[in-house]
Design an enzyme around this catalytic site. Structure first.
Site, mmCIF file in Angstrom:
data_model
loop_
_atom_site.group_PDB
_atom_site.id
_atom_site.type_symbol
_atom_site.label_atom_id
_atom_site.label_comp_id
_atom_site.label_asym_id
_atom_site.label_seq_id
_atom_site.Cartn_x
_atom_site.Cartn_y
_atom_site.Cartn_z
ATOM 1 N N HIS A 263 0.832 -1.204 0.000
ATOM 2 C CA HIS A 263 0.000 0.000 0.000
ATOM 3 C C HIS A 263 0.874 1.266 0.000
ATOM 4 O O HIS A 263 0.718 2.140 -0.860
ATOM 5 C CB HIS A 263 -0.908 -0.017 1.238
ATOM 6 C CG HIS A 263 -1.784 1.195 1.385
ATOM 7 N ND1 HIS A 263 -3.111 1.199 1.037
ATOM 8 C CD2 HIS A 263 -1.536 2.445 1.852
ATOM 9 C CE1 HIS A 263 -3.640 2.393 1.268
ATOM 10 N NE2 HIS A 263 -2.698 3.167 1.773
ATOM 11 N N GLU A 264 1.802 1.318 0.949
ATOM 12 C CA GLU A 264 2.642 2.513 1.046
ATOM 13 C C GLU A 264 3.556 2.643 -0.178
ATOM 14 O O GLU A 264 3.835 3.748 -0.626
ATOM 15 C CB GLU A 264 3.459 2.504 2.343
ATOM 16 C CG GLU A 264 2.629 2.481 3.634
ATOM 17 C CD GLU A 264 1.574 3.586 3.747
ATOM 18 O OE1 GLU A 264 1.784 4.679 3.185
ATOM 19 O OE2 GLU A 264 0.521 3.336 4.375
ATOM 20 N N HIS A 267 1.744 4.556 -2.760
ATOM 21 C CA HIS A 267 1.855 6.010 -2.543
ATOM 22 C C HIS A 267 3.234 6.509 -3.006
ATOM 23 O O HIS A 267 3.351 7.552 -3.641
ATOM 24 C CB HIS A 267 1.722 6.330 -1.045
ATOM 25 C CG HIS A 267 0.316 6.303 -0.517
ATOM 26 N ND1 HIS A 267 -0.691 7.086 -1.041
ATOM 27 C CD2 HIS A 267 -0.242 5.629 0.521
ATOM 28 C CE1 HIS A 267 -1.817 6.870 -0.343
ATOM 29 N NE2 HIS A 267 -1.579 5.990 0.600
ATOM 30 N N GLU A 293 -4.639 8.105 -2.693
ATOM 31 C CA GLU A 293 -5.132 6.824 -2.191
ATOM 32 C C GLU A 293 -5.490 5.880 -3.349
ATOM 33 O O GLU A 293 -5.408 4.657 -3.201
ATOM 34 C CB GLU A 293 -6.337 7.069 -1.263
ATOM 35 C CG GLU A 293 -6.760 5.888 -0.411
ATOM 36 C CD GLU A 293 -5.741 5.465 0.670
ATOM 37 O OE1 GLU A 293 -4.722 6.164 0.857
ATOM 38 O OE2 GLU A 293 -5.959 4.431 1.307
HETATM 39 ZN ZN LIG Z 1 -2.985 5.269 2.014
#
Ligand SMILES: [Zn+2]
Length: 493
Positions: A263-264, A267, A293
């Protein structure tokens, strides 16, 4: 890049502001990772002072900005630069220092009390701070001005130009589709509600190697990117050439650590692929929280939880976590895709996650409109949990007190999580058609997907507003149809 001499001059004036932001980001990163526990008071002062310096400096740019604003001779990048500066100037001009100070103080105190209240599961401790915060946020909305609902003024800070009309339009079909999918998934039993792998313990060092292996699969760069550890994973960027993520190690249920990392990284890929010529300007960041996001959820769920991605990381998994060897790739796929209505948002799966967000959106909107008292929030929360997910919190720690956002004044923020999922669905559909996304993952050609995102989205940074950007890429904005189709296809066929 910048050509207009007035803009070039303004960019020079902006540089110290960029330096303050970059330094502030590093101070915050350090605070969450390596800072000794006893240093929080002085770090708080340092951060607050940098914040004040930023406000002062941005207001010194008013004349230069209005001069450029009158010039029609600007390209897209220059227009974006001016748009962002005007947004900041507008905010600090309209919101008086006394209100800002109140917001800042209530957030700092409220966050400390919220931690205690959550630990004791005692809403009455937090209630006066939340009442104060809602009151300050209403004042903030009044000062900023709005069309329609006062909540619009607050959401706009996180997702430019978004309104409650937009969100209602997006959430309404999404809510009924999700409830329908959830019901069918649960009765079909093809995806488990729990899995034995959730309870197997792992060594942190071994899990770290799994995560590093996933970073390799994602081709994360070595010279401009790093990963550390923090309780709540996050991504931060000091500049286009210094982007950092954190992950977490709870010691069991390895998917939590693995998917925090992915997830990170999603980003981080966005931040790393911004055109370097935008560095030192406010354009060198994501255009909105929703679009940011969309990138993390795209990599975490649409790619990371696919069979093709599991295939890529499976060798690293069994090499480092020996207990996984007893499970096939297909079993691992089912483990990372279990579906279960749960009480805690951050643990929610793809199908139920957005229902958690809708609940918060509905509550916040009512609190800001004065249609719901803070004292009624815990019971309203419980009722909405039952309405959306069919489960009821036994106490406030697993209900109204579970998220940090309200204590820190992040009201109007939650919807961006779901907007991110909606936009990620749009990317999935589009990239699947453009370059056979799943085939590319299966062949290990992650670079092709990253290049697509760079050319169509990342390189522009915040040049275009989120709505402009979506119109350019998709010809439409925030259409939940693609997320719904993706979920139906994955979970119901
Ligand atoms: Zn996030």
């Amino acid at each position: 890049m910048f050509q207009n001499p007035l803009v070039i001059d303004l960019a020079e004036k902006y540089k110290p502001l960029w330096a303050l932001e970059s330094s502030g980001a590093l101070l915050e990163w350090d605070m969450e990772t390596y800072m000794p526990l006893g240093s929080s008071a002085s770090r708080g002062v340092a951060l607050a002072e940098t914040q004040l310096m930023k406000q002062e400096r941005i207001l010194q740019l008013v004349d230069s900005v209005s001069k450029v604003d009158k010039s029609s001779d600007v390209n897209d990048t220059e227009r974006g630069f001016i748009r962002l500066l005007k947004r900041d100037i507008d905010y600090y001009t309209k919101v008086p220092p006394k209100l800002l100070e109140g917001l800042y103080r209530t957030a700092t105190e409220g966050t400390v009390i919220w931690r205690e209240a959550r630990q004791k599961s005692d809403f009455s401790l937090f209630r006066p701070y939340l009442e104060k915060m809602i009151d300050l946020k209403r004042q903030e909305a009044e000062k900023l001005g709005y069309k329609g609902h006062p909540y619009n003024a607050l959401m706009d800070r996180f997702e430019e130009e978004i309104t409650t009309d937009d969100v209602d339009r997006i959430f309404s079909p999404l809510a009924s589709a999700l409830r329908d999918i959830l019901e069918k998934v649960l009765s079909a039993g093809k995806f488990p509600t729990t899995h034995p792998l959730e309870h197997v313990k792992y060594e942190e060092a071994a899990m770290k190697r799994v995560n590093e292996d996933a970073l390799k699969v994602l081709s994360m760069p070595k010279r401009t990117f790093r990963m550390d550890v923090s309780t709540h994973p996050f991504t931060t960027s000091m500049s286009v050439e210094d982007v950092r993520i954190t992950t977490r190690y709870e010691g069991e249920d390895f998917k939590a650590s693995l998917y925090s990392t992915v997830h990170e990284s999603g980003h981080a890929i966005y931040e790393l692929q911004i055109d370097p010529s935008l560095d030192y300007t406010p354009l060198a960041r994501a255009t909105s929280l929703g679009v940011h996001e969309s990138q993390s959820r795209f990599w975490e769920n649409f790619i990371g939880r696919s069979r093709e991605f599991i295939k890529q990381i499976y060798p690293g998994l069994i090499a480092n976590l020996h207990f996984v060897a007893g499970y096939s790739e297909e079993e691992v796929y089912r483990y990372v895709n279990s579906v279960k209505p749960s009480l805690i948002r951050v643990e929610a799966d793809e199908v139920t996650y957005n229902l958690h967000i809708m609940l918060r959106y509905e509550l916040e909107k009512k609190l800001i409109a004065g249609e719901l008292e803070v004292s009624e929030a815990p019971s309203a929360w419980r009722d909405l949990m039952e309405k959306y997910l069919g489960v009821r919190p036994r106490n406030d720690a697993e209900g109204v007190l579970q998220d940090v956002h309200w204590s820190g004044g992040l009201i109007g923020y939650f919807a961006t999580y779901s907007l991110g999922n909606v936009i990620a669905g749009m990317f999935y559909d589009r990239i699947q058609r453009d370059l056979d996304l799943r085939g590319a993952v299966a062949r290990g050609q992650i670079g092709k997907i990253k290049d697509w995102l760079k050319d169509n989205v990342h390189k522009y940074g915040a040049t275009y507003s989120p709505k402009e950007l979506q119109k350019r890429v998709f010809g439409e904005e925030y259409n939940p149809r693609w997320l719904i189709e993706y979920l139906q296809d994955k979970y119901l066929t």
